[in-house]
Scaffold this motif. Structure first.
Motif, PDB file in Angstrom:
ATOM      1  N   VAL A   1      -5.177   6.227   2.585  1.00 19.28           N
ATOM      2  CA  VAL A   1      -3.987   6.384   3.410  1.00 19.28           C
ATOM      3  C   VAL A   1      -4.338   6.178   4.878  1.00 19.28           C
TER       4      VAL A   1
ATOM      5  N   GLN B   1       0.822  -1.207   0.000  1.00 20.45           N
ATOM      6  CA  GLN B   1       0.000   0.000   0.000  1.00 20.45           C
ATOM      7  C   GLN B   1       0.855   1.255   0.000  1.00 20.45           C
ATOM      8  N   VAL B   2       1.972   1.193   0.711  1.00 20.17           N
ATOM      9  CA  VAL B   2       2.886   2.336   0.708  1.00 20.17           C
ATOM     10  C   VAL B   2       3.296   2.646  -0.725  1.00 20.17           C
TER      11      VAL B   2
ATOM     12  N   HIS C   1      -6.216  11.483   2.929  1.00 22.22           N
ATOM     13  CA  HIS C   1      -6.836  10.616   1.924  1.00 22.22           C
ATOM     14  C   HIS C   1      -7.362   9.361   2.625  1.00 22.22           C
TER      15      HIS C   1
ATOM     16  N   ALA D   1      -2.214  13.061   3.679  1.00 21.33           N
ATOM     17  CA  ALA D   1      -2.457  12.253   4.881  1.00 21.33           C
ATOM     18  C   ALA D   1      -3.939  12.060   5.146  1.00 21.33           C
TER      19      ALA D   1
ATOM     20  N   TRP E   1       7.758  10.407   2.755  1.00 20.85           N
ATOM     21  CA  TRP E   1       6.303  10.497   2.714  1.00 20.85           C
ATOM     22  C   TRP E   1       5.689   9.879   3.973  1.00 20.85           C
TER      23      TRP E   1
ATOM     24  N   HIS F   1       0.216   4.091  -2.596  1.00 20.91           N
ATOM     25  CA  HIS F   1      -0.373   5.380  -2.234  1.00 20.91           C
ATOM     26  C   HIS F   1       0.641   6.499  -2.085  1.00 20.91           C
ATOM     27  N   CYS F   2       1.904   6.203  -2.200  1.00 21.15           N
ATOM     28  CA  CYS F   2       2.949   7.182  -1.922  1.00 21.15           C
ATOM     29  C   CYS F   2       2.686   8.497  -2.661  1.00 21.15           C
TER      30      CYS F   2
ATOM     31  N   ILE G   1       3.166  11.639   6.707  1.00 20.31           N
ATOM     32  CA  ILE G   1       1.775  11.262   7.003  1.00 20.31           C
ATOM     33  C   ILE G   1       1.630  10.689   8.401  1.00 20.31           C
TER      34      ILE G   1
ATOM     35  N   TYR H   1      -0.920  11.873  11.080  1.00 16.67           N
ATOM     36  CA  TYR H   1      -1.873  10.889  11.603  1.00 16.67           C
ATOM     37  C   TYR H   1      -1.859  10.873  13.122  1.00 16.67           C
TER      38      TYR H   1
ATOM     39  N   LYS I   1       0.161  10.599  -1.865  1.00 21.84           N
ATOM     40  CA  LYS I   1      -1.176  11.091  -1.530  1.00 21.84           C
ATOM     41  C   LYS I   1      -1.142  11.809  -0.173  1.00 21.84           C
TER      42      LYS I   1
END
Lengths: 270, 270
Positions: free
Chosen positions: B188, B174-175, B185, B183, B250, B178-179, B254, B258, B181
């Motif tokens: 993410v 996923q990293v 999103h 935080a 990234w 989605h890299c 995020i 988060y 995008k």
DNA sequence: CTTGCGCCTGACGTAACGTGAGGTGGTATG
DNA sequence: CATACCACCTCACGTTACGTCAGGCGCAAG
């Protein structure tokens, strides 16, 4: 940005592989770093680190460099990689089985040697050969010998095996020592006593008769006879007897003498 | 008396070894049969059979031919043979351990690949490297990380390991996906949610704080700092990260976004 | 100027055979 | 009788994954 490149010795140190190995991988087109055009020196970069890690990982899985080369191009592993892994798995399992067999044989042999201090080579080799081919021996015997007798012939636990081996070993030793003496010599009698004690500790009388019948002269069936002959030949090929011809002849002599009273009894019964 | 001698091909067939191997043993002075003076042909006898059985047996125990040669002269094995066997034993045990580690790694990898069908190489290599050095990693961590936290860091059963690996693998995937995008999103967020769910499934909050403290900026003691640095360097050397620098930056971004609400809460507490 | 360092290439050694290549002697067949 | 075919011989290179010299290059310090 940090220093991005490494000389070969720096790269070797930071990855833990030898310079020679890096040379070798270059030579074999497995890991080819950039070159300094002037000096011809190899210049390793971060990407090469990743490649090298790949290589080390595949090696750790037990693959050959040739095999590894094939998996170095694409950026993802696919299903064919699973097959490769499965192949490796079964290979490793086989290797491990061989090691296990050898380990058990070694342990049993060490045990014997510890108790006896000095053991005749022929005897030991015979026992080791027997251990070595235990599985094959059992398979070969399957078609020839009845299952119930089989179970008694092939002791399951290491302890049982070691007791039998210890007994056989002292028996062979005594054979070598007493060969030539008459059947009524007390030591010879004692030897045969403990041998049959050992045998009877493994088999019961029915099993022994069973075994005796297998080797009795007239076989019902030609096919069976041939199978038996092939079986004996294969066993003989795999496991050398530790007994010389002279000793064999002597043994045959004294055992018939030893057993003759029993035969007389049985004849009386018939 | 039966035929007592064998030509080389007869001998090869009846013992199961190749002609070339017999040539080789002759050349290396391990098994030198008599020769026909006219033709120069090798003549094998019964004794040679016994010798060859010895050789095969020692080979089965995993000894080298050089080593075997030394044990071919005397007629009995003595105590030094026990030592040799013991040496062999420990060598074989080591070999088996390596095989076991590789086998487990393979099985875990196959499991991962079966569920994912297509896996990024970098991720897989990182996981495999981690498996490969599991033991060393644990040892290295011993001086650095508290025992209670250690127990949580290194799952014991294969199942636990596979769950963690599966989680890490989807996380890395996923990293990569989605890299870049922001935080906030939803994907993410979902990614980080399941990541922390995985982490919290392994550690409790105390352990996480513990780990956080280890990496906190000011270390009491210079010696400790150096030890930590060496530790991290060694881990880095052994296990490549599957994350690019871009992805790392990234991720840092995020995660602070988060976690910021949580930090605010804690600040309130302090 | 020499010494030494780090790098290069080339080449031989390892273990236990496999796989030819090329030669010899004896036998079976056309 | 010539030839083909065996079985045997020796010699020698190929295999795997490097280790270990040997000789040579450019560059820096003493």
């Amino acid at each position: 940005m940090k220093k991005e490149t490494f000389s070969i010795s720096e790269f070797a140190k930071s990855t833990g592989v030898s310079v020679r190995t890096l040379h070798y991988y270059d030579e074999k087109n497995i890991l080819k770093p950039k070159r300094d055009e002037n000096t011809g020196h190899r210049i390793y970069e971060k990407e090469d680190m990743i490649q090298l890690h790949k290589i080390m990982t595949m090696k750790f899985l037990g693959m050959s460099l040739d095999n590894i080369k094939d998996y170095m191009q694409p950026d993802t592993f696919d299903l064919s990689f699973i097959d490769t892994l499965r192949l490796q798995e079964s290979k490793l399992i086989k290797d491990r089985e061989q090691i296990d067999i050898a380990l058990e044989a070694i342990q049993r042999t060490v045990h014997l040697l510890e108790n006896e201090k000095e053991v005749d080579q022929a005897v030991l080799i015979s026992l080791l050969a027997s251990m070595q081919h235990e599985k094959k021996q059992e398979e070969l015997s399957k078609g020839i010998i009845k299952d119930e007798v089989m179970k008694k012939m092939f002791p399951q636990t290491a302890k049982e095996k070691m007791i039998v081996e210890q007994g056989l070993l002292t028996f062979y030793k005594q054979v070598r020592e007493h060969c030539g003496k008459p059947a009524d010599h007390p030591e010879v009698k004692q030897m045969l006593d403990s041998f049959y004690h050992l045998i009877l500790g493994i088999f019961d009388m029915d099993s022994i008769e069973e075994l005796g019948e297998i080797f009795s002269l007239d076989l019902e069936d030609k096919a069976n006879e041939e199978r038996l002959e092939a079986y004996l030949k294969e066993i003989e090929r795999l496991i050398p007897t530790p007994i010389t011809e002279e000793e064999e002849a002597w043994l045959e002599q004294i055992t018939t003498d030893y057993l003759s009273p029993l035969w007389d009894e049985e004849e009386g019964e018939d």
